[in-house]
Design an enzyme around this catalytic site. Structure first.
Site, short mmCIF file in Angstrom:
data_model
loop_
_atom_site.label_atom_id
_atom_site.label_comp_id
_atom_site.label_asym_id
_atom_site.label_seq_id
_atom_site.Cartn_x
_atom_site.Cartn_y
_atom_site.Cartn_z
N ARG A 173 0.85 -1.21 0.00
CA ARG A 173 0.00 0.00 0.00
C ARG A 173 0.88 1.25 0.00
NH1 ARG A 173 -1.31 1.40 6.28
NH2 ARG A 173 0.26 0.01 7.14
N GLU A 232 -18.13 4.79 -0.34
CA GLU A 232 -17.36 4.09 -1.38
C GLU A 232 -18.11 3.97 -2.70
OE1 GLU A 232 -17.82 2.94 1.73
OE2 GLU A 232 -15.83 3.29 2.57
N SER A 279 -4.39 5.51 6.00
CA SER A 279 -4.17 4.05 5.96
C SER A 279 -3.76 3.57 4.58
CB SER A 279 -5.44 3.32 6.39
OG SER A 279 -5.82 3.73 7.68
N HIS A 323 -5.17 -3.24 2.11
CA HIS A 323 -5.64 -4.03 3.26
C HIS A 323 -6.39 -5.28 2.84
CE1 HIS A 323 -4.53 -0.21 4.97
NE2 HIS A 323 -4.71 -0.64 6.18
N PHE A 365 -14.09 -2.69 0.87
CA PHE A 365 -15.06 -1.68 0.43
C PHE A 365 -15.03 -1.52 -1.10
CE2 PHE A 365 -13.47 0.05 4.64
CZ PHE A 365 -14.44 -0.61 5.38
#
Lengths: 282, 313
Positions: B7, B55, B34, B106, B80
């Site tokens: 990420r 989202e 994040s 994630h 999501f």
């Protein structure tokens, strides 16, 4: 709006209504009710307001229109054909296997269709994206979107309503086709979104309510929206589902049912009479 | 060597490519700390849009931006992106084949303590069945950078699966050159083929070493491109090694192992064993503990390799 102009628009609108009946009858399926209620709105946008050119449908400076209530595709196709984006011959193939005119509009198949729609609730977000891009690029185009009043039961509409206000998208104008009916009946009985004006105002929008079948009111509202700075505008257009065909008006049953041959014949005769009375006036 | 999460590498790459490609815009849904897209935001504040915890709106807004010539990177957690906003990804991005890139961080159980509700184990399956959707799953920082480059250069929707956990470097940035639809041969071998993707490439490398110490020759492949899949390479491994183990941090149903099997069964069937999560939801725990719990380990790859070799004809 001068009287001659209004008369001309009324004639185009009636031709578009005929086309909606013919398309759905030929296909034996489709959504005539909510197509007929939005006729004046699209007629005004496409024949008066929007900067669009059927010879250059991808012009980066063009105004954009998103049909968020994608089931009103016969309306959009009729307008695109009348405007010259597609041939009138093509309309006969609506919803048929070899045609480009899908049940819900496909931007990859039909010139002039700005977004593939059909899954309700997504068009306002897409229009926001177009408006954001316009701001980023310093372009003057405007983005229009047509929402259904049943459609705003989708939660995503309110996500998008927040986004449009948050990013101050004053280059965006939404129309709400407020005909009061959805598949299962009255919107207020199925799942009331009322009061829609207060809701949008609370979400930070400039709100105008008009008679959605009156060209003068549509014109005034669209002009007003262009003067509003720092917030998006929603034009709540009070309309009649099935407008123009007596036996379809205000009947939820005509949401997604095509007229049979006899019904189509009857509807077309009615519309022809309306056209002739307009000819007399003009 | 410092470990870098994919990420993190994704967002660093976006900040870097953002210089070159002025039409890149990045969208996030209140997770920019994040997903790390705040790196891009700091550098290009005008081209970053926080859509908030929404989202569905995130995906369809990205679609609208793409119709106007932007290259939007819609970034949020995989759960999501592929889960909550599935209909928006399918209908507003996939169906009109818009140039939207989905950065899904994630993914998998290795996010750890947050547990099942946040551990996305079905996204490869969901994304690869959308016609025209490219599905990428990089294993380290350099391959993430390359995946971002491929996503930019490819005209059409791309899903990039990213992890939260810091991972060691497998490749040197600048030395790795990925091609769309191509796997990376790490070593050739004749006894068993191991095809891995994402985080599991690290375990596959360890497993290959363990097997080799026992005198087993391993054909080891990293598959950052799940769709389009490198069918040619899959068949080459099958023909050379005669049996295959797949490894993924995902449900074995419909995921990477399934994608490999689809190629094999239609062209050159060989025995396959899949390492992945066996049709279960995840659970909370330290990332290392959760990975062990679900047997997403080098040891399990070794076990499956031994099993599958016995099935060779």
């Amino acid at each position: 709006m001068d009287r001659a102009k209004e008369l001309e628009l009324k004639k185009i609108a009636t031709e578009i209504r005929k086309s909606i009946i013919i398309q759905t009858a030929e296909a034996g399926s489709g959504h005539p009710g909510g197509s007929l209620s939005g006729v004046e709105i699209l007629t005004y946008l496409y024949f008066v307001e929007m900067n669009i050119d059927p010879r250059n449908p991808k012009d980066p400076d063009r105004d954009r229109f998103v049909l968020s209530k994608g089931h009103a595709s016969p309306l959009l196709y009729a307008v695109l054909a009348e405007k010259g984006f597609i041939s009138k011959e093509e309309l006969k193939g609506f919803r048929q296997i070899y045609s480009n005119l899908q049940g819900h509009p496909d931007m990859k198949k039909v010139p002039g269709v700005e977004m593939s729609t059909g899954s309700l609730g997504q068009g306002l977000s897409v229009a926001n994206g177009m408006a954001l891009a316009g701001k980023l690029d310093g372009k003057n185009y405007r983005v229009y979107v047509l929402l259904g009043d049943g459609e705003i039961q989708e939660g995503q509409i309110w996500e998008a309503a927040m986004t449009a206000a948050h990013y101050k998208l004053d280059n965006l104008t939404a129309f709400l086709d407020h005909n009061g009916l959805q598949i299962d009946g009255k919107i207020t009985e199925v799942m009331s979104p009322e009061p829609v004006d207060e809701k949008f105002r609370a979400f930070g929008w400039h709100v105008i309510t008009i008679d959605g079948h009156d060209f003068n009111q549509i014109e005034k509202a669209v002009s007003e929206a262009k003067t509003v700075k720092g917030k998006p505008t929603i034009i709540i257009a009070e309309t009649v589902k099935g407008k123009g065909v007596s036996f379809m008006e205000n009947e939820a049953g005509w949401h997604g049912t095509a007229p049979n041959k006899e019904q189509a014949q009857k509807a077309l005769e009615e519309l022809q009479k309306q056209l002739e009375s307009l000819e007399v006036q003009g | 060597m410092a470990k870098i999460a994919t990420r993190e590498a994704y967002s660093q790459a976006l900040a870097e490519f953002g210089e070159l490609y002025k039409n890149i815009v990045v969208l996030d849904a209140d997770l920019s700390k994040s997903t790390r897209t705040e790196i891009f935001k700091k550098k290009f504040p005008d081209r970053f849009f926080n859509i908030g915890i929404a989202e569905q709106d995130l995906m369809a807004t990205a679609a609208g931006l793409a119709t106007c010539g932007k290259i939007p990177f819609a970034s949020t957690f995989a759960i999501f992106a592929a889960g909550r906003a599935y209909d928006q990804v399918r209908n507003s991005i996939g169906y009109p084949h818009l140039n939207v890139k989905i950065g899904a961080s994630h993914a998998g159980v290795s996010i750890g303590e947050d547990g099942a509700s946040h551990q996305m184990l079905e996204d490869i399956a969901l994304m690869r069945v959308i016609p025209g959707m490219v599905v990428l799953s990089p294993s380290d920082a350099a391959s993430t950078y390359e995946c971002v480059r491929l996503a930019i250069e490819h005209e059409g929707p791309v899903y990039i699966r990213l992890g939260r956990l810091g991972v060691e470097e497998i490749y040197r940035k600048g030395e790795l050159k990925l091609e769309l639809g191509k796997g990376i041969v790490l070593q050739k071998g004749t006894d068993v083929g191991i095809l891995a993707t994402g985080l599991m490439v690290h375990e596959a490398i360890k497993a290959a070493k363990m097997l080799q110490e026992k005198g087993i020759s391993v054909y080891l492949v990293d598959m950052p491109c799940i769709k389009p899949i490198d069918a040619e390479l899959v068949l080459e491994v099958a023909k050379t090694a005669g049996c295959i183990v797949t490894a993924e941090e995902h449900n074995v149903l419909g995921g990477f192992g399934s994608a490999v099997s689809e190629v094999l069964v239609q062209n050159y069937p060989v025995p396959v064993r899949m390492v992945g999560v066996n049709d279960e939801f995840g659970r909370s725990g330290k990332p290392e503990d959760v990975l062990k719990y679900y047997k997403l380990t080098a040891e399990e790859i070794v076990n499956k390799a031994k099993e599958v070799m016995k099935l060779k004809k």
